[in-house]
Design a protein around this motif. Sequence first.
Motif, mmCIF file in Angstrom:
data_model
loop_
_atom_site.group_PDB
_atom_site.id
_atom_site.type_symbol
_atom_site.label_atom_id
_atom_site.label_comp_id
_atom_site.label_asym_id
_atom_site.label_seq_id
_atom_site.Cartn_x
_atom_site.Cartn_y
_atom_site.Cartn_z
ATOM 1 N N SER A 84 8.882 11.339 11.235
ATOM 2 C CA SER A 84 8.260 10.015 11.123
ATOM 3 C C SER A 84 8.371 9.474 9.703
ATOM 4 C CB SER A 84 6.794 10.095 11.541
ATOM 5 O OG SER A 84 6.651 10.575 12.860
ATOM 6 N N VAL A 85 8.148 10.329 8.718
ATOM 7 C CA VAL A 85 8.246 9.896 7.325
ATOM 8 C C VAL A 85 9.678 9.500 6.982
ATOM 9 C CG1 VAL A 85 7.986 10.636 4.930
ATOM 10 C CG2 VAL A 85 6.268 11.285 6.610
ATOM 11 N N VAL A 86 10.643 10.287 7.433
ATOM 12 C CA VAL A 86 12.047 9.980 7.143
ATOM 13 C C VAL A 86 12.445 8.642 7.770
ATOM 14 C CG1 VAL A 86 14.425 10.709 7.554
ATOM 15 C CG2 VAL A 86 12.704 12.393 6.861
ATOM 16 N N VAL A 87 12.089 8.435 9.030
ATOM 17 C CA VAL A 87 12.428 7.180 9.696
ATOM 18 C C VAL A 87 11.746 6.006 8.995
ATOM 19 C CG1 VAL A 87 12.255 5.893 11.861
ATOM 20 C CG2 VAL A 87 12.806 8.324 11.909
ATOM 21 N N ALA A 88 10.489 6.185 8.595
ATOM 22 C CA ALA A 88 9.780 5.114 7.893
ATOM 23 C C ALA A 88 10.448 4.796 6.556
ATOM 24 C CB ALA A 88 8.316 5.507 7.680
ATOM 25 N N LEU A 89 10.913 5.819 5.840
ATOM 26 C CA LEU A 89 11.595 5.587 4.570
ATOM 27 C C LEU A 89 12.893 4.811 4.774
ATOM 28 C CD1 LEU A 89 11.095 9.053 2.823
ATOM 29 C CD2 LEU A 89 10.048 6.888 2.174
ATOM 30 N N VAL A 90 13.622 5.158 5.814
ATOM 31 C CA VAL A 90 14.864 4.444 6.096
ATOM 32 C C VAL A 90 14.579 2.974 6.413
ATOM 33 C CG1 VAL A 90 16.806 4.278 7.687
ATOM 34 C CG2 VAL A 90 16.077 6.509 6.853
ATOM 35 N N ILE A 91 13.565 2.732 7.230
ATOM 36 C CA ILE A 91 13.229 1.343 7.595
ATOM 37 C C ILE A 91 12.802 0.548 6.366
ATOM 38 C CG2 ILE A 91 11.610 -0.090 8.898
ATOM 39 C CD1 ILE A 91 11.577 2.070 11.038
ATOM 40 N N VAL A 92 11.967 1.152 5.515
ATOM 41 C CA VAL A 92 11.517 0.454 4.307
ATOM 42 C C VAL A 92 12.690 0.192 3.374
ATOM 43 C CG1 VAL A 92 10.112 0.717 2.225
ATOM 44 C CG2 VAL A 92 9.162 1.313 4.450
ATOM 45 N N GLY A 143 -7.987 -5.847 5.647
ATOM 46 C CA GLY A 143 -7.908 -5.346 4.288
ATOM 47 C C GLY A 143 -6.529 -5.507 3.688
ATOM 48 N N PRO A 144 -6.328 -4.967 2.473
ATOM 49 C CA PRO A 144 -5.008 -5.059 1.833
ATOM 50 C C PRO A 144 -3.949 -4.294 2.615
ATOM 51 C CG PRO A 144 -6.483 -3.604 0.606
ATOM 52 C CD PRO A 144 -7.319 -4.275 1.637
ATOM 53 N N VAL A 145 -2.706 -4.717 2.473
ATOM 54 C CA VAL A 145 -1.610 -4.125 3.246
ATOM 55 C C VAL A 145 -1.457 -2.651 2.927
ATOM 56 C CG1 VAL A 145 0.874 -4.223 3.661
ATOM 57 C CG2 VAL A 145 -0.429 -6.333 3.439
ATOM 58 N N TRP A 146 -1.544 -2.286 1.637
ATOM 59 C CA TRP A 146 -1.290 -0.900 1.242
ATOM 60 C C TRP A 146 -2.321 0.070 1.807
ATOM 61 C CZ3 TRP A 146 -5.264 1.395 -1.387
ATOM 62 C CH2 TRP A 146 -6.172 0.558 -2.030
ATOM 63 N N LEU A 147 -3.470 -0.440 2.279
ATOM 64 C CA LEU A 147 -4.521 0.431 2.801
ATOM 65 C C LEU A 147 -4.367 0.697 4.297
ATOM 66 C CD1 LEU A 147 -7.014 1.859 1.653
ATOM 67 C CD2 LEU A 147 -8.384 -0.139 2.277
ATOM 68 N N ARG A 148 -3.401 0.059 4.947
ATOM 69 C CA ARG A 148 -3.297 0.189 6.396
ATOM 70 C C ARG A 148 -2.967 1.609 6.835
ATOM 71 N NH1 ARG A 148 0.266 -5.318 7.550
ATOM 72 N NH2 ARG A 148 -1.423 -6.811 7.157
ATOM 73 N N SER A 192 2.148 -0.406 6.164
ATOM 74 C CA SER A 192 1.412 -0.380 4.894
ATOM 75 C C SER A 192 2.263 -0.812 3.709
ATOM 76 C CB SER A 192 0.873 1.037 4.638
ATOM 77 O OG SER A 192 1.940 1.943 4.443
ATOM 78 N N VAL A 193 3.528 -1.132 3.936
ATOM 79 C CA VAL A 193 4.435 -1.531 2.851
ATOM 80 C C VAL A 193 4.655 -3.038 2.936
ATOM 81 C CG1 VAL A 193 6.694 -1.209 1.808
ATOM 82 C CG2 VAL A 193 5.541 0.716 2.907
ATOM 83 N N GLY A 194 4.215 -3.747 1.926
ATOM 84 C CA GLY A 194 4.354 -5.185 1.904
ATOM 85 C C GLY A 194 5.688 -5.616 1.331
ATOM 86 N N PRO A 195 5.933 -6.920 1.228
ATOM 87 C CA PRO A 195 7.202 -7.419 0.684
ATOM 88 C C PRO A 195 7.266 -7.253 -0.824
ATOM 89 C CG PRO A 195 5.728 -9.238 1.194
ATOM 90 C CD PRO A 195 5.047 -7.999 1.689
ATOM 91 N N GLY A 196 8.481 -7.144 -1.323
ATOM 92 C CA GLY A 196 8.694 -7.061 -2.765
ATOM 93 C C GLY A 196 8.418 -5.681 -3.325
ATOM 94 N N ARG A 197 8.646 -5.558 -4.649
ATOM 95 C CA ARG A 197 8.424 -4.263 -5.302
ATOM 96 C C ARG A 197 6.955 -3.881 -5.313
ATOM 97 N NH1 ARG A 197 12.498 -6.191 -8.834
ATOM 98 N NH2 ARG A 197 10.944 -6.955 -10.302
ATOM 99 N N ARG A 198 6.057 -4.875 -5.398
ATOM 100 C CA ARG A 198 4.635 -4.556 -5.381
ATOM 101 C C ARG A 198 4.205 -3.952 -4.060
ATOM 102 N NH1 ARG A 198 1.632 -9.721 -8.371
ATOM 103 N NH2 ARG A 198 2.664 -9.462 -10.415
#
Length: 425
Positions: free
Chosen positions: A252-260, A126-131, A175-181
């Motif tokens: 987990s959310v904080v670490v994910a935000l830093v990575i993104v 499926g789409p990346v954002w749905l993962r 779930s976060v793809g490349p670019g602003r989209r």
Amino acid sequence: MPHPHVRPSTIPVVGIVPLAAVAWLVGFLPGLSPGAMPFDHNDMGGLAAMAIAAGTVGGATAWIRRDVPAAALAAATGGVVAASLPSIYLLGKVAVEHELVILALQLFTVLVVTVSLALGLTAGLGPVWLRSVALAPLAGAAYNWLSQTPLATMPPAGWWQWLLVPILTGILVASVGPGRRGLIGVLTWPVAIGLVWLVQSAVVGMVAIGAMLRPGTVIAAHPDLVLTGFLTYTSEVFTTPAAHQPKLLALSVVVALVIVGVRGARAGERNDPQASPATTATQTPENSIELQKPSTSIAVEILLTCASVALIMAAAFNVFQAYFCLADGLCRPAPAENVVAYRALVGLMLICTIAAVTLALRRRSVSGVIWHFIVAAVAAVSAVVFAVPTIDWDRPPPDAYAPDPSHPGAPACYSGGDSDECPGG
């Protein structure tokens, strides 16, 4: 037909079949170890956790050949079916339960594996954002699954619980793809965290069902009590924050935000058109600083967007913590610390959104301004929905002011007389 935007893999489609089968066996591994009895009515939560993990991981193997989604779907499904049905049948043969109880547990396992397989296929194809949404049940079942493995018995005690952080972080980042989209995937994180919370509650709530599956219980005469007991016990667990490791979820959310954020900053530097070799060959120290500004601004905007989403999730958790009353029906007034936390969160939301819009305006990016206004609108709605204290929309208008007789400025009242200025006449 191959997908036009996905690079073909060197692994043949037929290779997904054994990979999906092995993935299912790994997910169901705690129930396949020597001496394990997965079909135990007293541990339906553990059975559900293994079925969720096995089905989701097996279905996600279709991602390997997402360039041919139809063939990958068929191969992953075939591998999971080839591994699950014989295993479920053989495990039922060695179970020490009543025949009808074993049959019920086998059907339950097949149902959970089927739903989880669909979620795994959605995450892989499926789409990346749905993962994050599709894989959230896997993270919700991870705690119970890990508790059944030998890792839970290794010293120091409780260290294995921290494995939830890399699992959930990986799911959120995926779930976060490349670019602003691609940042649209960040907006699905609150839904994913909510599903993790719900699945954790449901897995523990399975205890109520297991106790009723024994022969001689009231299930035959009152089958409706199964659902009632499950919902009641699940709601009690759902409204108990300590049962969900909220600190690990927040980490987990904080670490994910830093990575993104870091990944977005590096991508912005690579994709900066002003940083081409032809330009950098003639640039001076003065204009080199100017060339770094667009990519730096985009990186900061990404971080501000991630911070806004994190603040929205924190506001949701704050209002839930202040008013959790689903289990006992007793809603208490919001504590003062939750009111202060709400005001601080709303203030930080306002700062983040204004800063992001300002940076986008300075870059003269129309798409950036539109995106940040969407995030600001979501933040504004969350500030109203997650308000502490809650907004009473049905509250009647206040009555006319009646003076308090004990107030120093109130008119004197005398008993036995008729005074319109005194409350009560």
